[in-house]
Motif scaffolding. Sequence first.
Motif, PDB file in Angstrom:
ATOM      1  N   ILE A 166      22.036   2.169 -11.060  1.00 46.76           N
ATOM      2  CA  ILE A 166      21.258   1.489 -10.017  1.00 46.76           C
ATOM      3  C   ILE A 166      20.307   2.505  -9.410  1.00 46.76           C
ATOM      4  N   ALA A 167      19.068   2.108  -9.204  1.00 48.71           N
ATOM      5  CA  ALA A 167      18.086   2.969  -8.530  1.00 48.71           C
ATOM      6  C   ALA A 167      17.643   2.311  -7.240  1.00 48.71           C
ATOM      7  N   ILE A 168      17.400   3.124  -6.232  1.00 42.79           N
ATOM      8  CA  ILE A 168      16.751   2.631  -5.021  1.00 42.79           C
ATOM      9  C   ILE A 168      15.604   3.568  -4.686  1.00 42.79           C
ATOM     10  N   GLN A 169      14.432   2.972  -4.554  1.00 42.37           N
ATOM     11  CA  GLN A 169      13.220   3.696  -4.173  1.00 42.37           C
ATOM     12  C   GLN A 169      12.962   3.451  -2.694  1.00 42.37           C
ATOM     13  N   ALA A 170      12.976   4.518  -1.890  1.00 43.56           N
ATOM     14  CA  ALA A 170      12.613   4.414  -0.474  1.00 43.56           C
ATOM     15  C   ALA A 170      11.250   5.061  -0.293  1.00 43.56           C
ATOM     16  N   CYS A 171      10.286   4.279   0.189  1.00 39.81           N
ATOM     17  CA  CYS A 171       8.968   4.809   0.515  1.00 39.81           C
ATOM     18  C   CYS A 171       8.713   4.572   1.995  1.00 39.81           C
ATOM     19  N   ALA A 172       8.118   5.542   2.664  1.00 40.83           N
ATOM     20  CA  ALA A 172       7.829   5.420   4.093  1.00 40.83           C
ATOM     21  C   ALA A 172       6.742   6.417   4.442  1.00 40.83           C
ATOM     22  N   ASN A 173       6.180   6.260   5.620  1.00 40.02           N
ATOM     23  CA  ASN A 173       5.170   7.223   6.050  1.00 40.02           C
ATOM     24  C   ASN A 173       5.772   8.376   6.843  1.00 40.02           C
TER      25      ASN A 173
ATOM     26  N   THR B 249       9.927   0.796   2.812  1.00 41.16           N
ATOM     27  CA  THR B 249      10.324  -0.222   1.840  1.00 41.16           C
ATOM     28  C   THR B 249      11.486   0.323   1.023  1.00 41.16           C
ATOM     29  N   LEU B 250      12.397  -0.566   0.643  1.00 42.39           N
ATOM     30  CA  LEU B 250      13.538  -0.223  -0.204  1.00 42.39           C
ATOM     31  C   LEU B 250      13.516  -1.172  -1.393  1.00 42.39           C
ATOM     32  N   THR B 251      13.439  -0.598  -2.577  1.00 38.17           N
ATOM     33  CA  THR B 251      13.243  -1.378  -3.800  1.00 38.17           C
ATOM     34  C   THR B 251      14.377  -1.043  -4.752  1.00 38.17           C
ATOM     35  N   ILE B 252      15.075  -2.063  -5.247  1.00 38.64           N
ATOM     36  CA  ILE B 252      16.250  -1.820  -6.094  1.00 38.64           C
ATOM     37  C   ILE B 252      15.951  -2.147  -7.553  1.00 38.64           C
TER      38      ILE B 252
ATOM     39  N   TRP C  25      21.283  11.336  -9.317  1.00 40.00           N
ATOM     40  CA  TRP C  25      20.184  12.265  -9.050  1.00 40.00           C
ATOM     41  C   TRP C  25      19.319  11.676  -7.953  1.00 40.00           C
ATOM     42  N   SER C  26      18.506  12.502  -7.375  1.00 33.83           N
ATOM     43  CA  SER C  26      17.711  12.090  -6.221  1.00 33.83           C
ATOM     44  C   SER C  26      16.466  12.960  -6.167  1.00 33.83           C
ATOM     45  N   GLN C  27      15.367  12.390  -5.692  1.00 31.99           N
ATOM     46  CA  GLN C  27      14.094  13.118  -5.699  1.00 31.99           C
ATOM     47  C   GLN C  27      13.303  12.809  -4.445  1.00 31.99           C
TER      48      GLN C  27
ATOM     49  N   PRO D 134       0.847  -1.208   0.000  1.00 30.97           N
ATOM     50  CA  PRO D 134       0.000   0.000   0.000  1.00 30.97           C
ATOM     51  C   PRO D 134       0.877   1.251   0.000  1.00 30.97           C
ATOM     52  N   ALA D 135       0.658   2.112  -0.986  1.00 32.95           N
ATOM     53  CA  ALA D 135       1.581   3.225  -1.226  1.00 32.95           C
ATOM     54  C   ALA D 135       1.716   4.078   0.031  1.00 32.95           C
ATOM     55  N   GLN D 136       2.967   4.201   0.502  1.00 30.55           N
ATOM     56  CA  GLN D 136       3.237   5.058   1.651  1.00 30.55           C
ATOM     57  C   GLN D 136       3.161   6.518   1.221  1.00 30.55           C
ATOM     58  N   ASP D 137       3.195   7.411   2.213  1.00 31.92           N
ATOM     59  CA  ASP D 137       2.933   8.822   1.911  1.00 31.92           C
ATOM     60  C   ASP D 137       4.149   9.593   1.416  1.00 31.92           C
ATOM     61  N   ARG D 138       5.370   9.088   1.646  1.00 30.42           N
ATOM     62  CA  ARG D 138       6.563   9.875   1.330  1.00 30.42           C
ATOM     63  C   ARG D 138       7.557   9.043   0.534  1.00 30.42           C
ATOM     64  N   LEU D 139       8.339   9.730  -0.285  1.00 32.76           N
ATOM     65  CA  LEU D 139       9.301   9.087  -1.181  1.00 32.76           C
ATOM     66  C   LEU D 139      10.658   9.759  -1.089  1.00 32.76           C
ATOM     67  N   HIS D 140      11.734   8.953  -1.084  1.00 32.46           N
ATOM     68  CA  HIS D 140      13.064   9.447  -1.436  1.00 32.46           C
ATOM     69  C   HIS D 140      13.629   8.466  -2.456  1.00 32.46           C
ATOM     70  N   PHE D 141      13.799   8.927  -3.674  1.00 31.91           N
ATOM     71  CA  PHE D 141      14.265   8.085  -4.773  1.00 31.91           C
ATOM     72  C   PHE D 141      15.676   8.528  -5.132  1.00 31.91           C
ATOM     73  N   VAL D 142      16.555   7.561  -5.392  1.00 32.01           N
ATOM     74  CA  VAL D 142      17.923   7.917  -5.770  1.00 32.01           C
ATOM     75  C   VAL D 142      18.388   7.042  -6.927  1.00 32.01           C
ATOM     76  N   ALA D 143      19.133   7.655  -7.855  1.00 31.85           N
ATOM     77  CA  ALA D 143      19.791   6.905  -8.924  1.00 31.85           C
ATOM     78  C   ALA D 143      21.291   7.074  -8.747  1.00 31.85           C
ATOM     79  N   PHE D 144      22.006   5.968  -8.762  1.00 34.60           N
ATOM     80  CA  PHE D 144      23.461   5.975  -8.569  1.00 34.60           C
ATOM     81  C   PHE D 144      24.181   5.670  -9.877  1.00 34.60           C
ATOM     82  N   ASP D 145      25.357   6.282 -10.038  1.00 29.73           N
ATOM     83  CA  ASP D 145      26.350   5.817 -11.002  1.00 29.73           C
ATOM     84  C   ASP D 145      27.306   4.889 -10.271  1.00 29.73           C
TER      85      ASP D 145
END
Lengths: 409, 409
Positions: free
Chosen positions: A163-170, A120-123, A194-196, A51-62
Amino acid sequence: MVALSRRSALALAGAGVAGSAALVACKSSKPDPVTDAVAFTGEHQAGIVTPAQDRLHFVAFDVITKDRDRLVQLLKDWTAAAARMTQGRDAGEIGAVAGIPEAPPDDTGEAIGLPAAALTLTIGFGPSLFRRFGLGARQPAALAPLPKFTGDTLDASLCDGDIAIQACANDPQVAVHAIRNLARIGMGVVSVRWSQLGFGRTSSTSTGQATPRNLFGFKDGTRNLKAEEPDLLREHLWVQPGDGPDWMTGGSYLVTRKIRMLVETWDRSPLAEQEMIIGRTKGIGAPVGMADEFDDVDFTSVGADGEPLLAPVAHVRLAHPDTNNGARMLRRGYNFVDGSDGLGRLNAGLFFIAYQRDPRTAFIPVQRSLSGRDELNEYIRHVSSALFACPPGLSGPSDFWGKALFEYE
Amino acid sequence: MVALSRRSALALAGAGVAGSAALVACKSSKPDPVTDAVAFTGEHQAGIVTPAQDRLHFVAFDVITKDRDRLVQLLKDWTAAAARMTQGRDAGEIGAVAGIPEAPPDDTGEAIGLPAAALTLTIGFGPSLFRRFGLGARQPAALAPLPKFTGDTLDASLCDGDIAIQACANDPQVAVHAIRNLARIGMGVVSVRWSQLGFGRTSSTSTGQATPRNLFGFKDGTRNLKAEEPDLLREHLWVQPGDGPDWMTGGSYLVTRKIRMLVETWDRSPLAEQEMIIGRTKGIGAPVGMADEFDDVDFTSVGADGEPLLAPVAHVRLAHPDTNNGARMLRRGYNFVDGSDGLGRLNAGLFFIAYQRDPRTAFIPVQRSLSGRDELNEYIRHVSSALFACPPGLSGPSDFWGKALFEYE
């Protein structure tokens, strides 16, 4: 100097409510989907149908190392840290590492006392990674770089990534803490490309969630794929045996698009025009001509003037599965405001996130349909684009992120 | 096309839980300080001693009109919209404005169904405003532009501003909605100069709140001024009769500093060094040599080696009232992450916010003390700086933001 885990710090701090709206709001002994931990292992990665959490920190790595072994070791270290953090623990010990008094702490500390907050951390792995480390033959055909779309105004420095990692949390502090610690652990091996940050999820991924609103003020994601629809998820979300290389079976392909919304222009357009462009009412979110949000879209009815009630270029028409050979994706995007743009306007919009079984039959045709005709294009600019292959979930403690990709005969 | 208020939309949507972590977490019929409304009128502006909410959207505007009457009219319009939004209502009607079917909606819609979320809107006027509109003689001496400090690396485009509005709420979508609608209402009169989102408040402003942590992982604001200390607030926070022009009596001066934290460098330093630099332990937050977070700072004790336990350059020593002629401020800053910096690092830090009776005896001397000697300077960069005069609260429905400043004999 005492080594603290988040749980022990929590005990020391009593209620440990720092920074958590949910915890301030109520105390309950029942499991709480907002603050509790989401399982880290399983058939699929968490953070997709969760279930989609309310907040996101997304990062893409080289990846900045040429050493394959160092990269694989990092993936192991990341997995261990992610397993801890998603369960509400630190990335490592806060105190000095045993025997090395000069070592920096193995956790940065800003999440001490905070709950797991459904982190959650999704790679995912980007196409560029497969040009290195002997991975060329392992690249799925579905992971071909996305084509250019009409009207794209992409900033290359905000696109792609190995590589991307999506962090979602409340709790945003929990999501930021997780990405920051993974970046810290990756020092010398990866570099932040980059990061969002995002807030106010713009889609529901579970039938238990109300439909939220994007920054155009409209409900978004009413007809999203939902966790409770296993047949549809099999058909549209999860990579099936035989779709491509085995290491992706049970995984999913992730498309991200940072979509700047020209909200100042939008805010000057009449309500009737906004509703025509979207194809839904702003208040209820019902399709044009219908009464309820979840009513089916009516493609064919005509008004007294003989014109279709639903405009030929309405967003819901152009994006609808019936217009795109049945294409569906699981969307879990977030709103963003990144300060202002230097021209007197807010730098605001939607960070679009969509998971799918194959972008060649999902995101790509739908975006071709939208980029050519959607009246919304007057009000939006796509500034970032990326594609990643997200492998299936981890089978247990001996598994690690990317194991089946990197360790093969 | 039905005109909807947020309350009526809430009723239509049933539970109306979209986007609100707190509402998902629990349902309670008791007043809830996290989701309920904060009074808009009163002796002082809300958003200063109000228990610090979890999220921030701060904006600084340039006034782009030369027409004093248009500016005053905007201040009246803003006041009316702020009064509505802080009470959980829309900025205006969502539906078409009566009699003008082509008018855009008077609210942008993204907060439909969301609670008030303790939204506060706090206005301040910058020194640059007083060079125009015949306000020269009305400028308080305390509102002189801040001096340069050692090590400042300010970006002029992120500094200053004619008018600032601070939106704090427990839901970022509510804070963003408020600023976005005020900017919309101000179109043609003001232009967004800079804007900042924040999360994870870094100070408590009420004794009922636990001390949160900044992105260095340390508790921040343990010895902050608190709402429950009226004598200290009178002495240090609120402008008193005779301090300067009457229109500021009961108001407060606001200093903002965007402080980039070089978290990657910090994360490589040993825990013992981090604790020496701050002068507190990382886990508990106790002053060096003490056991509890709220123990007094021990300035004088020496260790077995004859050296002071609390380093001469420790942050808590340099920032302490005893080192600065008793200077105290009410801080209510927020953590931020604004993506990445193009050099492989997160663009993260602290958006420092401090209210005070007079910056000449509070922020300025304290920052002089810190900018010259604080070891933290190796890990931080001040990139934005601003000063605003925040008038007292509104007396009632006939009052408006800036009335006593603009309407005088």
